[in-house]
Enzyme design. Structure first.
Site, PDB file in Angstrom:
ATOM      1  N   TRP A  19     -46.179  14.933  37.948  1.00  0.00           N
ATOM      2  CA  TRP A  19     -46.310  16.054  38.892  1.00  0.00           C
ATOM      3  C   TRP A  19     -47.237  17.152  38.368  1.00  0.00           C
ATOM      4  CZ3 TRP A  19     -40.627  17.035  40.993  1.00  0.00           C
ATOM      5  CH2 TRP A  19     -40.163  15.855  41.575  1.00  0.00           C
ATOM      6  N   GLU A  47     -55.878  15.636  30.405  1.00  0.00           N
ATOM      7  CA  GLU A  47     -55.930  17.093  30.630  1.00  0.00           C
ATOM      8  C   GLU A  47     -55.489  17.842  29.378  1.00  0.00           C
ATOM      9  OE1 GLU A  47     -53.623  16.968  34.214  1.00  0.00           O
ATOM     10  OE2 GLU A  47     -55.315  15.999  35.233  1.00  0.00           O
ATOM     11  N   GLY A  73     -57.737  12.593  39.703  1.00  0.00           N
ATOM     12  CA  GLY A  73     -57.799  13.710  40.647  1.00  0.00           C
ATOM     13  C   GLY A  73     -59.106  13.795  41.428  1.00  0.00           C
ATOM     14  N   GLY A 122     -50.621  10.690  39.923  1.00  0.00           N
ATOM     15  CA  GLY A 122     -50.625  12.157  39.927  1.00  0.00           C
ATOM     16  C   GLY A 122     -50.397  12.700  41.327  1.00  0.00           C
ATOM     17  N   GLY A 123     -51.485  13.138  41.970  1.00  0.00           N
ATOM     18  CA  GLY A 123     -51.418  13.782  43.285  1.00  0.00           C
ATOM     19  C   GLY A 123     -50.504  13.092  44.289  1.00  0.00           C
TER      20      GLY A 123
HETATM   21  P1  PGA Z   1     -54.231  11.452  39.978  1.00  0.00           P
HETATM   22  O1  PGA Z   1     -53.725  11.763  38.495  1.00  0.00           O
HETATM   23  O2  PGA Z   1     -53.374  10.333  40.506  1.00  0.00           O
HETATM   24  O3  PGA Z   1     -54.017  12.729  40.744  1.00  0.00           O
HETATM   25  O4  PGA Z   1     -55.652  11.060  39.878  1.00  0.00           O
HETATM   26  C1  PGA Z   1     -53.315  10.735  37.636  1.00  0.00           C
HETATM   27  C2  PGA Z   1     -52.904  11.314  36.293  1.00  0.00           C
HETATM   28  O5  PGA Z   1     -53.534  12.278  35.853  1.00  0.00           O
HETATM   29  O6  PGA Z   1     -51.970  10.825  35.658  1.00  0.00           O
END
Ligand code: PGA
Length: 256
Positions: free
Chosen positions: A10, A96, A170, A231-232
């Site tokens: 998340w 990140e 992302g 992620g998203g």
């Molecule tokens: P995303 O992120 O699905 O939003 O591309 C994946 C992640 O960073 O684990």
């Protein structure tokens, strides 16, 4: 046989109220889906409230980071002792964190060891950036990140790896399923060289980067890809449930 895994990262989204509401929206549906391990990774402050909601269900909990020391003067950090007993998984070395918080292989390997010492299963993230990808350096970068992140780590068998090309995170530009499968095959062969065939064949390796319900099938239909770090799309209850559902169906068909 490797049990597929879908984990929702998340990131820095949801207040405590939003986090519990999101879990409530997906929990009943997630519980109905078997043959896949389901993990949600909310922000630290929502771990305990979400843990309470997950009690008695088969949905597991993960943190998004952990520090490698057990306690002491490390303002703002969360230790593996604090997490153990609350969650089962912890994401370590996400791109990140490598990018914005300057985490390097040495720190990440310490975090992986610390998590394992306290019975947390690390989801170790590795992946090349766009420049590396475009200049054909994926193999070198992934190899280097894998080996440095695992340096000095024992019990490698309790680790899950998430291969996440940074350019796909992302961006809405997911990798190509076949290409991701090839890189994951390479990761498995590196694990085999270093830790032996049984560790490698039992290790779950996920794909991550712009996974949605529209492209999950492209990834989980590949034999080397054991699931996804999402992620998203994990912030939308219906999307996440759909990703888990398709993974269960596709992996079941592959086994037959
Ligand atoms: P995303 O992120 O699905 O939003 O591309 C994946 C992640 O960073 O684990």
């Amino acid at each position: 046989m490797r049990i597929p895994l879908i984990a929702g990262n998340w990131k820095m989204n949801t207040t405590v109220e939003e986090a519990t509401s999101l879990v409530k929206q997906m929990l009943d549906d997630l519980e109905k889906i078997g043959d896949v391990e389901k993990v949600v990774c909310p922000p630290f402050i929502s771990l305990v409230p979400v843990q309470n909601l997950l009690k008695g269900t088969d949905v597991l909990l993960g943190a998004q980071n952990v520090f490698y020391e057990e306690k002491g003067a490390f303002t703002g950090e969360i230790s593996p002792i604090m997490l153990s007993g609350i969650c089962q998984y912890v994401i370590i070395g996400h791109s990140e964190r490598r990018q914005y918080f300057k985490e390097n292989g040495e720190m990440i390997s310490k975090k992986v060891s610390a998590a394992l010492r306290h019975n947390l299963h690390p989801i170790l993230c590795i992946g090349e950036n766009l420049t590396d990808y475009e200049s054909g350096n994926t193999r070198e970068v992934v190899t280097d990140q894998l080996l440095s992140s695992l340096s000095g780590v024992n019990r490698v068998d309790s680790i899950t790896i998430a291969y996440e090309p940074v350019w796909a995170i992302g961006t809405g530009k997911a990798a190509n399923g076949k290409e991701a499968n090839e890189t994951i095959k390479l990761i498995r062969s590196l694990i085999e060289d270093k830790y032996g065939k049984s560790v490698a064949s039992n290790m779950r390796i996920l794909y991550g980067g712009s996974v949605t319900s529209s492209n999950i099938s492209e990834f989980v239909s590949q034999v080397e890809i054991d699931g996804a770090l999402v992620g998203g799309a994990s912030l939308k209850a219906r999307e996440f449930v759909e990703i888990v559902k398709q993974t269960a169906e596709i992996k079941r068909d592959l086994l037959q």
